[in-house]
Design an enzyme around this catalytic site. Sequence first.
Site, PDB file in Angstrom:
ATOM      1  N   ASP A 121       0.967  -1.176  -0.075  1.00 23.35           N
ATOM      2  CA  ASP A 121       0.118  -0.068  -0.018  1.00 23.35           C
ATOM      3  C   ASP A 121       0.974   1.216  -0.072  1.00 23.35           C
ATOM      4  O   ASP A 121       2.139   1.293   0.571  1.00 23.35           O
ATOM      5  CB  ASP A 121      -0.906   0.171   1.213  1.00 23.35           C
ATOM      6  CG  ASP A 121      -1.814  -0.977   1.488  1.00 23.35           C
ATOM      7  OD1 ASP A 121      -2.500  -1.384   0.259  1.00 23.35           O
ATOM      8  OD2 ASP A 121      -2.381  -1.650   2.074  1.00 23.35           O
ATOM      9  N   ASP A 140      -6.744  -1.576  -4.311  1.00 20.55           N
ATOM     10  CA  ASP A 140      -8.090  -1.209  -3.400  1.00 20.55           C
ATOM     11  C   ASP A 140      -9.173  -0.305  -4.286  1.00 20.55           C
ATOM     12  O   ASP A 140     -10.382  -0.247  -4.054  1.00 20.55           O
ATOM     13  CB  ASP A 140      -7.569  -0.623  -2.405  1.00 20.55           C
ATOM     14  CG  ASP A 140      -6.660  -1.633  -1.372  1.00 20.55           C
ATOM     15  OD1 ASP A 140      -6.596  -2.786  -1.683  1.00 20.55           O
ATOM     16  OD2 ASP A 140      -5.600  -0.948  -0.795  1.00 20.55           O
TER      17      ASP A 140
END
Length: 181
Positions: A121, A140
Amino acid sequence: MRRKAVVVLGLTALFGLLLDQLTKELSTNGLTEGHPVRILGGLVHLSLLRNSGAAFSLGSGYTWVFPLVTLVVVGWIGAMTLRLRSVPWAVALGLVLGGALGNLGDRLFRAPGVFQGHVVDMISLFGPYGEYFAVFNIADSCLSVGVVLAVLLELTGRQRDGTRLTKRATASDEPGEKTTA
Protein backbone atom coordinates in the site's frame (compact mmCIF):
# COMPACT_ATOMS: atom_id res chain seq x y z
CA MET A 1 -23.27 -7.27 -27.42
CA ARG A 2 -21.91 -10.12 -25.27
CA ARG A 3 -18.54 -10.08 -26.99
CA LYS A 4 -18.20 -6.31 -26.56
CA ALA A 5 -19.04 -6.56 -22.86
CA VAL A 6 -16.53 -9.37 -22.29
CA VAL A 7 -13.81 -7.43 -24.14
CA VAL A 8 -14.54 -4.32 -22.03
CA LEU A 9 -14.40 -6.42 -18.86
CA GLY A 10 -11.06 -7.93 -19.89
CA LEU A 11 -9.49 -4.64 -20.92
CA THR A 12 -10.71 -2.88 -17.77
CA ALA A 13 -9.32 -5.67 -15.57
CA LEU A 14 -6.02 -5.67 -17.45
CA PHE A 15 -5.67 -1.88 -17.20
CA GLY A 16 -6.40 -1.93 -13.44
CA LEU A 17 -4.00 -4.82 -12.85
CA LEU A 18 -1.16 -3.27 -14.87
CA LEU A 19 -1.58 0.16 -13.28
CA ASP A 20 -1.61 -1.44 -9.83
CA GLN A 21 1.51 -3.49 -10.51
CA LEU A 22 3.33 -0.49 -12.01
CA THR A 23 2.59 1.72 -8.99
CA LYS A 24 3.64 -1.04 -6.60
CA GLU A 25 6.90 -1.54 -8.49
CA LEU A 26 7.61 2.20 -8.49
CA SER A 27 6.71 2.43 -4.80
CA THR A 28 8.87 -0.47 -3.64
CA ASN A 29 11.82 0.87 -5.65
CA GLY A 30 11.34 4.59 -5.01
CA LEU A 31 9.87 4.93 -1.52
CA THR A 32 11.35 4.04 1.85
CA GLU A 33 9.21 2.82 4.72
CA GLY A 34 8.93 5.51 7.37
CA HIS A 35 9.77 8.33 4.94
CA PRO A 36 6.53 9.51 3.32
CA VAL A 37 6.50 11.87 0.35
CA ARG A 38 4.02 14.74 0.61
CA ILE A 39 2.22 15.77 -2.59
CA LEU A 40 -0.67 18.06 -3.51
CA GLY A 41 -0.04 20.28 -0.50
CA GLY A 42 -0.43 17.40 1.96
CA LEU A 43 -3.73 16.16 0.56
CA VAL A 44 -1.94 12.97 -0.47
CA HIS A 45 1.12 11.31 1.00
CA LEU A 46 2.99 8.42 -0.60
CA SER A 47 3.84 6.13 2.32
CA LEU A 48 5.21 2.66 1.67
CA LEU A 49 3.42 0.14 3.85
CA ARG A 50 3.14 -3.65 3.69
CA ASN A 51 -0.28 -4.78 4.90
CA SER A 52 -0.97 -8.34 6.00
CA GLY A 53 -4.68 -7.62 6.52
CA ALA A 54 -7.55 -6.11 4.59
CA ALA A 55 -8.65 -2.45 4.71
CA PHE A 56 -7.62 -0.75 7.93
CA SER A 57 -5.40 -3.82 8.58
CA LEU A 58 -8.44 -5.89 9.58
CA GLY A 59 -7.82 -9.62 9.71
CA SER A 60 -4.04 -9.34 9.91
CA GLY A 61 -3.80 -12.74 11.56
CA TYR A 62 -5.78 -14.40 8.77
CA THR A 63 -3.76 -13.44 5.70
CA TRP A 64 -4.25 -16.90 4.15
CA VAL A 65 -8.03 -16.34 3.94
CA PHE A 66 -7.81 -13.38 1.53
CA PRO A 67 -6.42 -15.33 -1.45
CA LEU A 68 -9.15 -17.95 -1.02
CA VAL A 69 -11.88 -15.30 -0.98
CA THR A 70 -10.27 -13.68 -4.03
CA LEU A 71 -10.30 -16.96 -5.94
CA VAL A 72 -14.02 -17.32 -5.21
CA VAL A 73 -14.65 -13.76 -6.45
CA VAL A 74 -12.62 -14.37 -9.62
CA GLY A 75 -14.59 -17.57 -10.24
CA TRP A 76 -17.89 -15.75 -9.70
CA ILE A 77 -16.89 -13.01 -12.17
CA GLY A 78 -15.89 -15.70 -14.66
CA ALA A 79 -19.33 -17.28 -14.32
CA MET A 80 -20.97 -13.87 -14.76
CA THR A 81 -19.29 -13.40 -18.14
CA LEU A 82 -21.46 -16.20 -19.56
CA ARG A 83 -24.53 -13.93 -19.35
CA LEU A 84 -22.80 -10.55 -19.50
CA ARG A 85 -24.18 -8.19 -22.13
CA SER A 86 -24.00 -4.88 -20.29
CA VAL A 87 -21.01 -2.60 -20.84
CA PRO A 88 -21.53 -0.71 -17.54
CA TRP A 89 -21.57 -4.05 -15.70
CA ALA A 90 -18.46 -5.06 -17.66
CA VAL A 91 -16.66 -1.98 -16.37
CA ALA A 92 -17.78 -2.65 -12.78
CA LEU A 93 -16.79 -6.32 -12.88
CA GLY A 94 -13.55 -5.50 -14.72
CA LEU A 95 -12.55 -3.05 -11.98
CA VAL A 96 -13.31 -5.61 -9.28
CA LEU A 97 -11.41 -8.31 -11.18
CA GLY A 98 -8.37 -6.11 -11.83
CA GLY A 99 -8.23 -5.01 -8.21
CA ALA A 100 -8.72 -8.53 -6.88
CA LEU A 101 -5.96 -9.91 -9.11
CA GLY A 102 -3.61 -7.06 -8.17
CA ASN A 103 -3.85 -7.82 -4.46
CA LEU A 104 -3.91 -11.58 -5.08
CA GLY A 105 -0.52 -11.27 -6.78
CA ASP A 106 0.87 -9.69 -3.61
CA ARG A 107 -0.65 -12.41 -1.43
CA LEU A 108 0.88 -15.13 -3.58
CA PHE A 109 4.27 -13.72 -4.53
CA ARG A 110 5.43 -11.24 -1.89
CA ALA A 111 7.09 -11.86 1.47
CA PRO A 112 6.67 -13.57 3.82
CA GLY A 113 5.42 -16.32 1.50
CA VAL A 114 2.71 -17.91 -0.62
CA PHE A 115 -0.83 -17.25 0.70
CA GLN A 116 0.70 -15.02 3.39
CA GLY A 117 2.24 -12.24 1.32
CA HIS A 118 1.71 -8.68 2.44
CA VAL A 119 -0.03 -6.25 0.10
CA VAL A 120 1.95 -3.16 -0.88
CA ASP A 121 0.00 0.00 0.00
CA MET A 122 1.25 3.51 -0.64
CA ILE A 123 -1.51 6.12 -0.88
CA SER A 124 -2.44 7.95 2.31
CA LEU A 125 -4.96 10.80 2.36
CA PHE A 126 -4.68 13.86 4.63
CA GLY A 127 -1.81 12.42 6.67
CA PRO A 128 1.37 10.42 6.06
CA TYR A 129 0.47 7.28 8.00
CA GLY A 130 -3.24 6.71 7.46
CA GLU A 131 -4.30 8.79 10.45
CA TYR A 132 -7.58 9.80 8.77
CA PHE A 133 -8.20 7.05 6.23
CA ALA A 134 -6.65 3.67 5.45
CA VAL A 135 -3.46 3.57 3.40
CA PHE A 136 -4.39 1.94 0.10
CA ASN A 137 -3.21 1.10 -3.41
CA ILE A 138 -4.60 1.19 -6.96
CA ALA A 139 -6.05 -2.33 -6.62
CA ASP A 140 -8.02 -1.21 -3.56
CA SER A 141 -9.27 1.81 -5.52
CA CYS A 142 -10.36 -0.40 -8.42
CA LEU A 143 -12.18 -2.74 -6.05
CA SER A 144 -13.96 0.11 -4.27
CA VAL A 145 -15.02 1.94 -7.42
CA GLY A 146 -16.14 -1.33 -9.05
CA VAL A 147 -18.27 -2.33 -6.06
CA VAL A 148 -19.85 1.14 -5.79
CA LEU A 149 -20.62 1.09 -9.53
CA ALA A 150 -22.15 -2.41 -9.20
CA VAL A 151 -24.36 -1.26 -6.32
CA LEU A 152 -25.52 1.76 -8.34
CA LEU A 153 -26.28 -0.47 -11.32
CA GLU A 154 -28.34 -2.78 -9.10
CA LEU A 155 -30.18 0.12 -7.48
CA THR A 156 -31.09 1.57 -10.89
CA GLY A 157 -32.37 -1.80 -12.16
CA ARG A 158 -29.65 -2.40 -14.71
CA GLN A 159 -29.08 -6.12 -15.18
CA ARG A 160 -25.91 -7.91 -16.26
CA ASP A 161 -27.73 -9.35 -19.27
CA GLY A 162 -28.37 -5.86 -20.65
CA THR A 163 -31.99 -5.61 -19.56
CA ARG A 164 -33.40 -3.13 -17.11
CA LEU A 165 -36.03 -3.67 -14.44
CA THR A 166 -38.78 -1.08 -14.56
CA LYS A 167 -41.58 -0.47 -12.11
CA ARG A 168 -45.11 -0.56 -13.50
CA ALA A 169 -47.11 2.60 -13.07
CA THR A 170 -50.04 0.78 -11.41
CA ALA A 171 -51.19 0.73 -7.84
CA SER A 172 -50.61 -3.01 -7.57
CA ASP A 173 -47.51 -4.52 -6.03
CA GLU A 174 -46.68 -6.63 -9.06
CA PRO A 175 -42.97 -7.11 -9.57
CA GLY A 176 -41.28 -4.92 -12.13
CA GLU A 177 -40.95 -6.12 -15.68
CA LYS A 178 -37.78 -6.55 -17.67
CA THR A 179 -37.12 -4.45 -20.72
CA THR A 180 -34.10 -4.28 -22.93
CA ALA A 181 -32.16 -1.07 -22.61
